[in-house]
Design a protein around this motif. Structure first.
Motif, PDB file in Angstrom:
ATOM      1  N   UNK A   1     -39.724 -54.214  11.344  1.00 63.86           N
ATOM      2  CA  UNK A   1     -40.951 -54.431  12.118  1.00 63.86           C
ATOM      3  C   UNK A   1     -40.658 -54.655  13.595  1.00 63.86           C
ATOM      4  N   UNK A   2     -39.432 -55.039  13.941  1.00 64.31           N
ATOM      5  CA  UNK A   2     -39.051 -55.167  15.348  1.00 64.31           C
ATOM      6  C   UNK A   2     -39.054 -53.803  16.036  1.00 64.31           C
ATOM      7  N   UNK A   3     -38.928 -52.721  15.261  1.00 70.43           N
ATOM      8  CA  UNK A   3     -38.926 -51.359  15.813  1.00 70.43           C
ATOM      9  C   UNK A   3     -40.326 -50.769  15.955  1.00 70.43           C
ATOM     10  N   UNK A   4     -41.333 -51.445  15.414  1.00 72.17           N
ATOM     11  CA  UNK A   4     -42.693 -50.913  15.420  1.00 72.17           C
ATOM     12  C   UNK A   4     -43.147 -50.640  16.851  1.00 72.17           C
ATOM     13  N   UNK A   5     -43.688 -49.466  17.084  1.00 71.41           N
ATOM     14  CA  UNK A   5     -44.242 -48.951  18.345  1.00 71.41           C
ATOM     15  C   UNK A   5     -43.188 -48.618  19.406  1.00 71.41           C
ATOM     16  N   UNK A   6     -41.921 -48.500  19.031  1.00 73.07           N
ATOM     17  CA  UNK A   6     -40.930 -47.993  19.987  1.00 73.07           C
ATOM     18  C   UNK A   6     -41.237 -46.522  20.260  1.00 73.07           C
ATOM     19  N   UNK A   7     -41.059 -46.094  21.513  1.00 75.08           N
ATOM     20  CA  UNK A   7     -41.368 -44.708  21.891  1.00 75.08           C
ATOM     21  C   UNK A   7     -40.126 -44.017  22.430  1.00 75.08           C
ATOM     22  N   UNK A   8     -40.006 -42.712  22.095  1.00 77.96           N
ATOM     23  CA  UNK A   8     -38.832 -41.918  22.465  1.00 77.96           C
ATOM     24  C   UNK A   8     -39.265 -40.561  23.008  1.00 77.96           C
ATOM     25  N   UNK A   9     -38.403 -40.001  23.846  1.00 78.67           N
ATOM     26  CA  UNK A   9     -38.566 -38.634  24.312  1.00 78.67           C
ATOM     27  C   UNK A   9     -37.164 -38.077  24.564  1.00 78.67           C
ATOM     28  N   UNK A  10     -37.091 -36.783  24.844  1.00 74.95           N
ATOM     29  CA  UNK A  10     -35.789 -36.161  25.099  1.00 74.95           C
ATOM     30  C   UNK A  10     -35.870 -35.315  26.370  1.00 74.95           C
ATOM     31  N   UNK A  11     -34.816 -35.410  27.177  1.00 73.82           N
ATOM     32  CA  UNK A  11     -34.689 -34.588  28.376  1.00 73.82           C
ATOM     33  C   UNK A  11     -33.761 -33.436  28.028  1.00 73.82           C
ATOM     34  N   UNK A  12     -34.251 -32.201  28.239  1.00 75.59           N
ATOM     35  CA  UNK A  12     -33.474 -31.001  27.953  1.00 75.59           C
ATOM     36  C   UNK A  12     -33.007 -30.406  29.271  1.00 75.59           C
ATOM     37  N   UNK A  13     -31.727 -30.177  29.384  1.00 75.92           N
ATOM     38  CA  UNK A  13     -31.162 -29.632  30.617  1.00 75.92           C
ATOM     39  C   UNK A  13     -30.606 -28.244  30.339  1.00 75.92           C
TER      40      UNK A  13
ATOM     41  N   UNK B   1     -28.992 -32.205  25.593  1.00 69.63           N
ATOM     42  CA  UNK B   1     -30.037 -33.135  25.171  1.00 69.63           C
ATOM     43  C   UNK B   1     -29.677 -34.546  25.620  1.00 69.63           C
ATOM     44  N   UNK B   2     -30.690 -35.312  26.040  1.00 66.02           N
ATOM     45  CA  UNK B   2     -30.509 -36.733  26.306  1.00 66.02           C
ATOM     46  C   UNK B   2     -31.786 -37.457  25.898  1.00 66.02           C
ATOM     47  N   UNK B   3     -31.682 -38.233  24.808  1.00 66.51           N
ATOM     48  CA  UNK B   3     -32.835 -38.995  24.328  1.00 66.51           C
ATOM     49  C   UNK B   3     -33.017 -40.237  25.179  1.00 66.51           C
ATOM     50  N   UNK B   4     -34.274 -40.595  25.371  1.00 62.60           N
ATOM     51  CA  UNK B   4     -34.625 -41.774  26.149  1.00 62.60           C
ATOM     52  C   UNK B   4     -35.614 -42.634  25.367  1.00 62.60           C
ATOM     53  N   UNK B   5     -35.626 -43.928  25.702  1.00 60.11           N
ATOM     54  CA  UNK B   5     -36.573 -44.863  25.097  1.00 60.11           C
ATOM     55  C   UNK B   5     -37.337 -45.571  26.207  1.00 60.11           C
TER      56      UNK B   5
ATOM     57  N   UNK C   1     -32.277 -26.281  35.408  1.00 57.47           N
ATOM     58  CA  UNK C   1     -33.510 -27.063  35.382  1.00 57.47           C
ATOM     59  C   UNK C   1     -33.560 -27.981  34.172  1.00 57.47           C
ATOM     60  N   UNK C   2     -34.487 -28.927  34.239  1.00 55.03           N
ATOM     61  CA  UNK C   2     -34.718 -29.864  33.146  1.00 55.03           C
ATOM     62  C   UNK C   2     -36.160 -29.754  32.683  1.00 55.03           C
ATOM     63  N   UNK C   3     -36.337 -29.983  31.395  1.00 51.78           N
ATOM     64  CA  UNK C   3     -37.659 -30.049  30.794  1.00 51.78           C
ATOM     65  C   UNK C   3     -37.696 -31.340  29.988  1.00 51.78           C
TER      66      UNK C   3
ATOM     67  N   UNK D   1     -27.984 -35.048  20.955  1.00 50.03           N
ATOM     68  CA  UNK D   1     -28.181 -33.891  20.085  1.00 50.03           C
ATOM     69  C   UNK D   1     -29.676 -33.618  19.967  1.00 50.03           C
ATOM     70  N   UNK D   2     -30.046 -32.647  19.151  1.00 48.96           N
ATOM     71  CA  UNK D   2     -31.465 -32.301  19.039  1.00 48.96           C
ATOM     72  C   UNK D   2     -32.258 -33.290  18.185  1.00 48.96           C
ATOM     73  N   UNK D   3     -31.588 -34.303  17.618  1.00 44.26           N
ATOM     74  CA  UNK D   3     -32.312 -35.323  16.858  1.00 44.26           C
ATOM     75  C   UNK D   3     -31.764 -36.706  17.206  1.00 44.26           C
TER      76      UNK D   3
END
Length: 190
Positions: free
Chosen positions: A72-84, A44-48, A88-90, A62-64
């Motif tokens: 409020x400085x964190x409002x609308x931050x977006x995250x995703x995770x790359x699974x290897x 797992x590799x989380x990205x912002x 292959x990667x998803x 990790x998975x989380x």
């Protein structure tokens, strides 16, 4: 010449995507993903999203992923995770963090809370936003009282009162204490 096709038997498969969530200010914002890779390796590799590109978050493998003490400085931050997987990667869907403010809550007494026999006191909760629930505490113990006001308090109810208010968003704040005490008097009550 000929073509060789290799099917990756351990391709990561996401069964539960990270979800956009609302968190209360001061709480931990936790995102997670559920994935499998047919018993093969899975990293797992989380990205912002930094406004221009997806950037890896150091140590988020990790998975989380948790954002501690959101503000409020964190409002609308977006995250995703790359699974290897093995070959292959998803990439997951992205999830956005939204921050709800904590409610404001205070207690107001109908008369000064230093009582003599015969006096009655009402404690009223002022809370915003309206529409939430009230948990009353007397001397640190949760009571069965759940309304926005507590009426008819007398010297028999001497103690320390506070309220934890939970607004419709699920965010909570606790009032400062109100201490009901007995007032010194030269009179004698029987």
């Amino acid at each position: 010449s000929f073509t060789v096709t290799v099917n990756d038997a351990v391709l990561p498969v996401i069964s539960v995507q990270p979800a956009t969530k609302f968190f209360c200010a001061g709480s931990a914002g936790v995102f997670s993903v559920t994935a499998t890779s047919n018993n093969g390796p899975l990293a797992y590799q989380w990205q912002e999203w930094n406004g221009a590109a997806w950037a890896n978050i150091s140590g988020a493998t990790t998975n989380s992923y948790s954002v501690p003490n959101v503000s409020f400085a964190d409002n609308t931050r977006s995250f995703r995770v790359v699974l290897t997987g093995l070959c292959s990667q998803v990439i997951s869907q992205f999830a956005t963090l939204y921050v709800n403010p904590l409610p404001t809550v205070s207690l107001v007494t109908s008369v000064p809370p230093s009582l003599i026999p015969g006096q009655t006191l009402t404690i009223t909760v002022n809370a915003s936003p309206a529409g939430g629930t009230y948990a009353w505490f007397k001397n640190g113990q949760l009571t069965s009282h759940t309304g926005a006001t507590w009426t008819g308090l007398t010297v028999d109810d001497i103690g320390t009162y506070k309220v934890t208010y939970t607004d419709p968003n699920g965010c909570s704040s606790t009032t400062t204490d109100v201490v009901i005490s007995g007032q010194a008097s030269d009179n004698l009550w029987v």
